[in-house]
Design a protein around this motif. Structure first.
Motif, mmCIF file in Angstrom:
data_model
loop_
_atom_site.group_PDB
_atom_site.id
_atom_site.type_symbol
_atom_site.label_atom_id
_atom_site.label_comp_id
_atom_site.label_asym_id
_atom_site.label_seq_id
_atom_site.Cartn_x
_atom_site.Cartn_y
_atom_site.Cartn_z
ATOM 1 N N ALA A 93 77.583 25.323 -0.159
ATOM 2 C CA ALA A 93 76.333 25.738 -0.957
ATOM 3 C C ALA A 93 77.729 25.278 -2.558
ATOM 4 O O ALA A 93 77.412 24.976 -3.632
ATOM 5 N N GLY A 94 79.198 26.212 -2.538
ATOM 6 C CA GLY A 94 80.084 25.663 -3.097
ATOM 7 C C GLY A 94 80.200 24.658 -3.888
ATOM 8 O O GLY A 94 81.302 24.232 -4.777
ATOM 9 N N PHE A 95 80.473 23.492 -3.014
ATOM 10 C CA PHE A 95 80.850 21.723 -2.989
ATOM 11 C C PHE A 95 79.620 21.043 -4.075
ATOM 12 O O PHE A 95 78.734 21.318 -4.480
ATOM 13 N N ASP A 96 80.133 20.431 -5.074
ATOM 14 C CA ASP A 96 79.485 20.159 -6.432
ATOM 15 C C ASP A 96 78.700 18.485 -5.638
ATOM 16 O O ASP A 96 78.323 17.863 -5.764
ATOM 17 N N ALA A 97 79.729 18.223 -4.744
ATOM 18 C CA ALA A 97 78.741 16.909 -3.780
ATOM 19 C C ALA A 97 79.524 16.546 -2.921
ATOM 20 O O ALA A 97 80.569 16.792 -2.551
ATOM 21 N N ALA A 98 79.076 15.993 -1.863
ATOM 22 C CA ALA A 98 79.538 14.768 -0.742
ATOM 23 C C ALA A 98 79.983 14.230 -0.480
ATOM 24 O O ALA A 98 79.370 13.032 -1.250
ATOM 25 N N CYS A 99 80.692 13.470 0.081
ATOM 26 C CA CYS A 99 80.901 11.638 0.243
ATOM 27 C C CYS A 99 81.121 11.887 2.109
ATOM 28 O O CYS A 99 82.170 12.634 2.592
ATOM 29 N N PHE A 100 80.655 10.573 2.004
ATOM 30 C CA PHE A 100 80.938 9.966 3.575
ATOM 31 C C PHE A 100 81.731 9.085 4.058
ATOM 32 O O PHE A 100 81.449 7.738 3.297
#
Length: 280
Positions: A93-100
Motif C-alpha cells: 500500500a506504500g506505492f503511489d502507482a503500479a506499472c505493468f
C-alpha cells in the motif's frame, strides 16, 4: 513518489516465439535483454516525471529473466522463485502507482500474442467473482485491494485493449500487433522504448486521473483446467471446492490468498501435467 513495476515477458518488444520464453530456448537470452530494456524504459520515464523510488518485479516464469547487470541502477529488482504474491511480489500500500510492462492478453484472445492466463496450456480460463479474468485484471485487482492505481500497461495490441477494458483510460503502449498467437508485426526496439518512456512519464504526470481497480469482496477465484486430474488434485487443498469436472473455486476476504493460491494451484498442475504424458 514510489512506483512499482511488474514485468512479464510475452508482451515484451520484439518477442513472439515460445522458445524465447524459457531458459535454453532459441532466442531466450536476447529475450531477457529486450525484457530488461522494456523495464528500463518504464523506469526512465517515471523518474523523468518525479519518481523517487522504483521497485521492479520479474513476473515471468522462473522469475529469473531480467538482467540485473543491465537494469537502470536507480531501480531495485525482485527476482527468483518462491515469491508468495508471484506477479505482484513486493507490491504494498506504500506505492503511489503500479506499472505493468510486457503483459499479454488472457487465454483465448484472438490475435493475442502468446495469449494465455497464468499457464501456457493447463488453464483454459480464470474467473474472478464469476467474470473472466486475465493476468492484467488479476494483478490490477490485487493492486486495487492495496489502494494502488495502475497507471501504465505495455504489451501487444490485444493486451492494451484488455487493459483499457478493465481499467478505463490507463496509459498503454502497444509494442506489437498480433497476427496469430505466435506471429506479430513488431515495432523496432528503439521506437518501442521511446514510446514506453514517454507514456510512463505521461502516466505519472496524470496520476490523479487514475483510481485503484477495486473488486468487491469476498473474492472468488475460479479456475477451469484442461484436465480433470488437475482439478481433482487442486480440490484437495482445504477451502477449494469443485465447481465442475475441470473447474474449481476458492473464496476469501483477503486478495493475498487469491494471488498465493493461484501459484500453488499452478505448481500442482505442472506436476500433474508432467506425469500425464500424452494425455496432458
Amino acid at each position: 513518489m514510489k512506483v512499482y513495476v511488474s514485468v512479464d515477458m510475452e508482451g515484451v518488444t520484439g518477442l513472439t516465439d515460445p522458445e524465447e520464453m524459457h531458459a535454453g530456448g532459441r532466442g531466450y537470452e536476447r529475450g531477457c535483454e529486450l525484457m530488461t530494456a522494456d523495464a528500463n524504459a518504464v523506469v526512465a520515464g517515471v523518474y523523468e516525471a518525479g519518481a523517487t523510488d522504483v521497485v521492479v518485479n520479474d513476473a515471468h516464469g522462473s522469475t529469473k529473466n531480467l538482467r540485473i547487470d543491465q537494469l537502470d541502477p536507480r531501480a531495485s529488482l525482485i527476482r527468483g522463485p518462491g515469491k508468495p504474491m508471484r506477479m505482484a511480489e513486493g507490491l504494498t500500500a506504500g506505492f503511489d502507482a503500479a506499472c505493468f510492462a510486457g503483459y499479454h492478453a488472457r487465454a483465448g484472445t484472438r490475435h493475442g500474442v502468446l495469449n494465455h492466463t497464468w499457464m501456457g496450456h493447463e488453464i483454459q480460463n480464470v474467473y474472478l467473482n464469476g467474470e473472466i479474468c486475465g493476468e492484467i485484471r488479476l494483478v490490477a485487482g490485487f493492486a486495487g485491494f492495496l489502494g494502488v492505481p495502475v497507471a501504465l500497461v505495455t504489451g501487444d495490441e490485444a493486451a492494451c485493449a484488455e487493459a483499457r477494458e478493465v481499467l478505463g483510460e490507463v496509459e498503454t503502449v502497444p509494442v506489437k500487433k498480433g497476427i496469430d498467437r505466435f506471429a506479430a508485426q513488431l515495432l523496432p526496439p528503439a521506437v518501442a522504448h521511446a514510446l514506453i518512456r514517454e507514456a510512463a512519464a505521461r502516466a505519472l504526470n496524470r496520476l490523479s486521473d487514475f483510481r485503484p481497480y477495486v473488486v468487491p469482496p469476498p473474492f472468488t477465484l475460479g479456475v477451469e483446467w484442461n484436465s480433470t486430474a488437475i482439478a481433482a488434485g487442486c480440490s484437495l487443498i482445504p477451502g477449494t471446492r469443485p465447481a465442475g469436472p475441470r473447474h474449481i473455486e476458492f473464496t476469501s476476504e483477503d486478495f493475498r490468498d487469491i494471488m498465493a493460491l493461484l501459484g500453488v494451484y499452478a505448481m500442482i498442475a505442472g506436476r500433474v501435467a508432467c506425469d500425464s504424458g500424452i494425455y496432458g
